[in-house]
Design an enzyme around this catalytic site. Structure first.
Site, PDB file in Angstrom:
ATOM      1  N   PRO A  30      -5.564 -13.622  -0.463  1.00 32.96           N
ATOM      2  CA  PRO A  30      -4.844 -12.352  -0.594  1.00 32.96           C
ATOM      3  C   PRO A  30      -5.796 -11.180  -0.831  1.00 32.96           C
ATOM      4  O   PRO A  30      -6.931 -11.378  -1.288  1.00 32.96           O
ATOM      5  CB  PRO A  30      -3.962 -12.561  -1.830  1.00 32.96           C
ATOM      6  N   THR A  74     -14.938  -9.485  -0.687  1.00 30.09           N
ATOM      7  CA  THR A  74     -16.096  -8.627  -0.408  1.00 30.09           C
ATOM      8  C   THR A  74     -17.173  -8.849  -1.461  1.00 30.09           C
ATOM      9  O   THR A  74     -18.367  -8.949  -1.154  1.00 30.09           O
ATOM     10  CB  THR A  74     -15.668  -7.141  -0.405  1.00 30.09           C
ATOM     11  N   GLU A 128      19.532  -3.367 -17.747  1.00 32.76           N
ATOM     12  CA  GLU A 128      18.268  -3.984 -18.174  1.00 32.76           C
ATOM     13  C   GLU A 128      18.484  -4.916 -19.364  1.00 32.76           C
ATOM     14  O   GLU A 128      17.843  -5.966 -19.454  1.00 32.76           O
ATOM     15  CB  GLU A 128      17.220  -2.913 -18.535  1.00 32.76           C
TER      16      GLU A 128
HETATM   17  P1  ADP Z   1     -11.107  -8.295  -1.222  1.00 38.21           P
HETATM   18  O1  ADP Z   1     -12.329  -8.149  -0.382  1.00 38.21           O
HETATM   19  O2  ADP Z   1     -10.698  -9.721  -1.447  1.00 38.21           O
HETATM   20  O3  ADP Z   1      -9.943  -7.461  -0.773  1.00 38.21           O
HETATM   21  P2  ADP Z   1     -12.745  -6.992  -3.170  1.00 38.21           P
HETATM   22  O4  ADP Z   1     -13.901  -7.911  -3.248  1.00 38.21           O
HETATM   23  O5  ADP Z   1     -12.899  -5.763  -2.342  1.00 38.21           O
HETATM   24  O6  ADP Z   1     -11.445  -7.765  -2.691  1.00 38.21           O
HETATM   25  O7  ADP Z   1     -12.309  -6.585  -4.660  1.00 38.21           O
HETATM   26  C1  ADP Z   1     -11.979  -5.272  -5.018  1.00 38.21           C
HETATM   27  C2  ADP Z   1     -12.388  -4.997  -6.446  1.00 38.21           C
HETATM   28  O8  ADP Z   1     -11.618  -5.795  -7.345  1.00 38.21           O
HETATM   29  C3  ADP Z   1     -13.819  -5.347  -6.740  1.00 38.21           C
HETATM   30  O9  ADP Z   1     -14.663  -4.280  -6.466  1.00 38.21           O
HETATM   31  C4  ADP Z   1     -13.790  -5.689  -8.222  1.00 38.21           C
HETATM   32  O10 ADP Z   1     -13.860  -4.524  -9.002  1.00 38.21           O
HETATM   33  C5  ADP Z   1     -12.416  -6.269  -8.416  1.00 38.21           C
HETATM   34  N1  ADP Z   1     -12.415  -7.748  -8.355  1.00 38.21           N
HETATM   35  C6  ADP Z   1     -11.724  -8.515  -7.465  1.00 38.21           C
HETATM   36  N2  ADP Z   1     -11.915  -9.821  -7.727  1.00 38.21           N
HETATM   37  C7  ADP Z   1     -12.735  -9.898  -8.779  1.00 38.21           C
HETATM   38  C8  ADP Z   1     -13.312 -10.975  -9.523  1.00 38.21           C
HETATM   39  N3  ADP Z   1     -13.040 -12.250  -9.225  1.00 38.21           N
HETATM   40  N4  ADP Z   1     -14.121 -10.675 -10.569  1.00 38.21           N
HETATM   41  C9  ADP Z   1     -14.389  -9.391 -10.899  1.00 38.21           C
HETATM   42  N5  ADP Z   1     -13.883  -8.337 -10.244  1.00 38.21           N
HETATM   43  C10 ADP Z   1     -13.052  -8.562  -9.209  1.00 38.21           C
END
Ligand code: ADP
Length: 501
Positions: free
Chosen positions: A109, A115, A335
Site C-alpha cells: 500500500p 521509496t 454518535e
Molecule cells: P511509499 O514509497 O511506500 O509510498 P515512502 O517510502 O515514500 O512510501 O514513505 C513516505 C514517508 O513515510 C517517508 O518519507 C517516511 O517519513 C514515512 N515512512 C513510511 N514508512 C516508514 C517506516 N517504515 N519507517 C519510518 N518512516 C516511514
C-alpha cells in the site's frame, strides 16, 4: 551566449532592420511563432523529465538513509538485504556463474516505506541512486518514454563513474503506469517504454563496470505485465505491508526523535490507537501533533496534541460547518448510539466520542482496536455490523425516524455483510459467489442486516437514560473521553432484566 543575451538582442535587431528600411512585422510574427513552439516543446519535455534542468535537480549520489531508519518491515528488510548481498559480493557471484539479480519489485500500500527501502538499499550497497516515477511517463509523445528510459540507465552509469562507485540503483516508482498488462489496446502508448525497460534489463550482466539493479515499486502488483515478472527481470518480489503495533511504535519513535515530547506523551498508546495507519500517516501524525503544540504555544508535544493529530489524519481538519442546534443534537444521539453498542460488544473499545465536525463528518467515535486483528469470527463481524447500525437505531429510538447521516454506516455495514457471506460464515454456508444469484446474495444480506438491526435496537433500549445524560455533556463539551463515557454508561445503564427460573 546566454539565453538572456539572445532575448535582449532581438528587439535591437528588429529596431536596426526597421532603421534600414525593412518591414519587421513578418519577422516579428515568425519569431513569436517559433518562440511559442520552442516553449511548448520545452515545457513538454520538462514534464517528461527529459529537460536538462530536471536532470540537474535530481540528487544522484548515495542516499543517506540506512535500514535502521525504517521502522518495522523486519522481514522485508531481511529479504531485501539478502538480495542486495548479490550486488555487494558480485565477484563471487560471477565466479559461480550465477546470474545477477536485475530487478526487485517492492509491492504494498502507499506510504509504507517502499521509496525509503529503495534508498536504504542504495545506502547499504554504496550505490548511486537514480529515480523516476511512472507518473512522469503519462501523456508522453510516442518514443519519448523509451528515450527517457535509455537516458535513465545511461545517467545511472555516468553518475556511478563520476562518483567512483561500481553499482547503481535505478528506482522506478509506480511501475504499474508503464508496466501494466498489454492485453488488447489498453496501455499501447506505453509499449515502447516498457520494451525499452525490458531491453535495458536484459542488457545487465555481472561483468559490467557499473552493476545496475532496478528496484521498482507498485501498489498494484496484479496489474503488471507478465513479461516484467519473468525470471531475469523483476523476479524478486518483496511485499511491504502496513505496520503492526510494534512497528507503529518504532516508526513513531523514529519520527519523534527530533521533536520535544512531554513526559505524558504515551507513544505506546498512540501506536495502539493507530491500527491501519501507514508509515507516511504516522509521520504526518507526529508532524500535525507538533503543529498543534506550536499553535498552543506549548514547549512540548503533549498526549492531547498527539491524540488530536490522530483525528486529523483519520478524518481531516476540523471544519467550520455550522450545524443547527437540532442537527447537533441528532448527531450527538447518533454518535452515542455507536459508542454505546461498541462498549457493550467490546468493552473499553471507545477511545473518544466527538461532536467536532471534521472532514465530511459532523461527529465521530474513535474506536480503540485493542489488539491488531487480521482474522474475524462470525460473531465479531456481526458485532462490527451492529456498531455501524447503532447510529441510525439510536436516532430511531429518540426521534422515531432516521436521517441521511447513516448513509456511510450502511455502506460499511454492507461491506461487512458481504465479507460474512463470501467467507462462508452466513446461513448460506460455503458458497462460490460467482455461482450464486444476485437476488440470493441480496436476500441473505438484507436478512442479516434486518436481524442485527433489531438486536441493536433492543440493546439500545436499556440505555435510554445514558442518552439523556451524555447528550447534555457532549453538547456542552464537544468531546467525551472513553473513560468518561464508560463511567456514564456504568452509572446510568438499566440493570439487565433478571430471568426468573
Ligand atoms: P511509499 O514509497 O511506500 O509510498 P515512502 O517510502 O515514500 O512510501 O514513505 C513516505 C514517508 O513515510 C517517508 O518519507 C517516511 O517519513 C514515512 N515512512 C513510511 N514508512 C516508514 C517506516 N517504515 N519507517 C519510518 N518512516 C516511514
Amino acid at each position: 551566449m546566454g539565453k538572456g543575451m539572445i532575448i535582449g538582442a532581438i528587439p535591437a535587431v528588429i529596431l536596426f532592420l526597421a532603421y534600414l528600411g525593412y518591414r519587421p512585422m513578418p519577422l516579428v510574427v515568425l519569431g513569436l511563432v517559433a518562440g511559442a513552439v520552442y516553449l511548448l516543446f520545452q515545457s513538454r519535455s520538462g514534464a517528461l523529465g527529459v529537460g536538462k534542468k530536471k536532470r540537474l535537480q535530481r540528487k544522484d549520489s548515495v542516499p543517506n538513509i540506512s535500514f535502521d531508519k525504517i521502522g518495522g518491515q523486519y522481514r522485508s528488510k531481511e529479504e531485501l538485504k539478502e538480495a542486495l548481498d548479490f550486488l555487494i559480493h558480485r565477484k563471487r557471484i560471477h565466479q559461480y556463474g550465477i546470474r545477477p539479480i536485475k530487478g526487485i519489485l517492492l509491492s504494498g500500500p502507499p506510504g509504507t516505506g517502499k521509496t525509503l527501502m529503495a534508498k536504504a538499499a542504495a545506502h547499504y550497497t554504496d550505490s548511486v541512486f537514480v529515480t523516476t516515477s511512472g507518473s512522469e511517463f503519462v501523456e508522453m509523445y510516442v518514443g519519448v518514454g523509451a528515450q527517457r528510459i535509455r537516458e535513465l540507465f545511461q545517467e545511472a552509469r555516468d553518475q556511478a563513474k563520476k562518483n567512483q562507485k561500481n553499482s547503481a540503483i535505478v528506482f522506478i516508482d509506480e511501475i504499474d503506469v508503464i508496466g501494466g498488462q498489454r492485453e488488447g489496446s489498453v496501455h499501447r502508448e506505453y509499449d515502447q517504454t516498457l520494451n525499452q525497460l525490458l531491453t535495458e534489463m536484459d542488457g545487465i550482466a555481472s561483468d559490467q563496470e557499473v552493476q545496475i539493479l532496478v528496484v521498482a515499486a507498485t501498489n498494484r502488483k496484479d496489474m503488471l505485465d507478465s513479461a516484467l515478472l519473468r525470471p531475469g527481470r523483476f523476479d524478486r518480489h518483496i511485499s511491504v505491508d502496513l505496520p503492526d503495533k510494534k512497528a507503529r511504535r518504532m516508526i513513531l519513535e523514529l519520527q519523534t526523535e527530533n521533536k520535544p515530547l512531554a513526559p505524558d506523551a504515551d507513544i505506546d498508546q498512540i501506536a495502539d490507537e493507530t491500527f491501519g495507519f501507514s508509515g507516511a500517516q504516522l509521520e504526518s501524525l507526529t508532524n500535525e501533533a507538533a503543529i498543534y503544540a506550536m499553535r498552543d504555544q506549548s514547549d512540548v508535544i503533549c498526549q492531547r496534541h498527539l491524540s488530536e493529530a490522530i483525528d486529523k489524519v483519520m478524518m481531516g481538519e476540523k471544519t467550520d460547518r455550522e450545524a443547527t442546534q437540532e442537527e447537533r443534537e441528532r448527531v450527538a444521539i447518533h454518535e452515542l448510539g455507536h459508542a454505546i453498542i461498541s462498549e457493550v460488544v467490546r468493552p473499553k473499545s471507545v477511545s473518544q466520542v466527538s461532536l467536532a465536525p471534521r472532514g465530511q463528518a459532523l461527529g465521530y467515535v474513535r474506536h480503540h482496536p485493542g489488539v491488531d486483528r487480521y482474522l474475524y469470527t462470525r460473531e465479531q463481524i456481526e458485532q462490527q455490523i451492529m456498531v455501524c447500525l447503532a447510529g441510525a437505531a439510536a436516532e430511531e429510538q429518540v426521534y422515531g425516524n432516521r436521517s441521511t447521516g447513516a448513509r456511510n454506516d450502511y455502506e460499511q455495514a454492507g461491506r461487512y455483510t458481504r465479507t460474512l457471506i463470501e467467507a462462508g460464515l452466513s446461513d448460506l454456508g460455503i458458497i462460490n459467489k460467482d455461482w450464486v444469484s444476485y437476488e440470493t446474495l441480496h436476500r441473505e444480506s438484507a436478512k442479516i442486516l434486518k436481524e442485527l438491526h433489531e438486536q441493536t435496537a433492543q440493546m439500545l433500549n436499556q440505555y435510554s437514560e445514558v442518552f439523556s445524560r451524555a447528550l447534555d455533556l457532549l453538547l456542552k463539551e464537544e468531546v467525551l473521553s472513553g473513560s468518561r463515557f464508560r463511567e456514564l454508561l456504568k452509572q446510568f445503564a438499566k440493570k439487565p432484566v433478571q430471568m426468573n427460573r
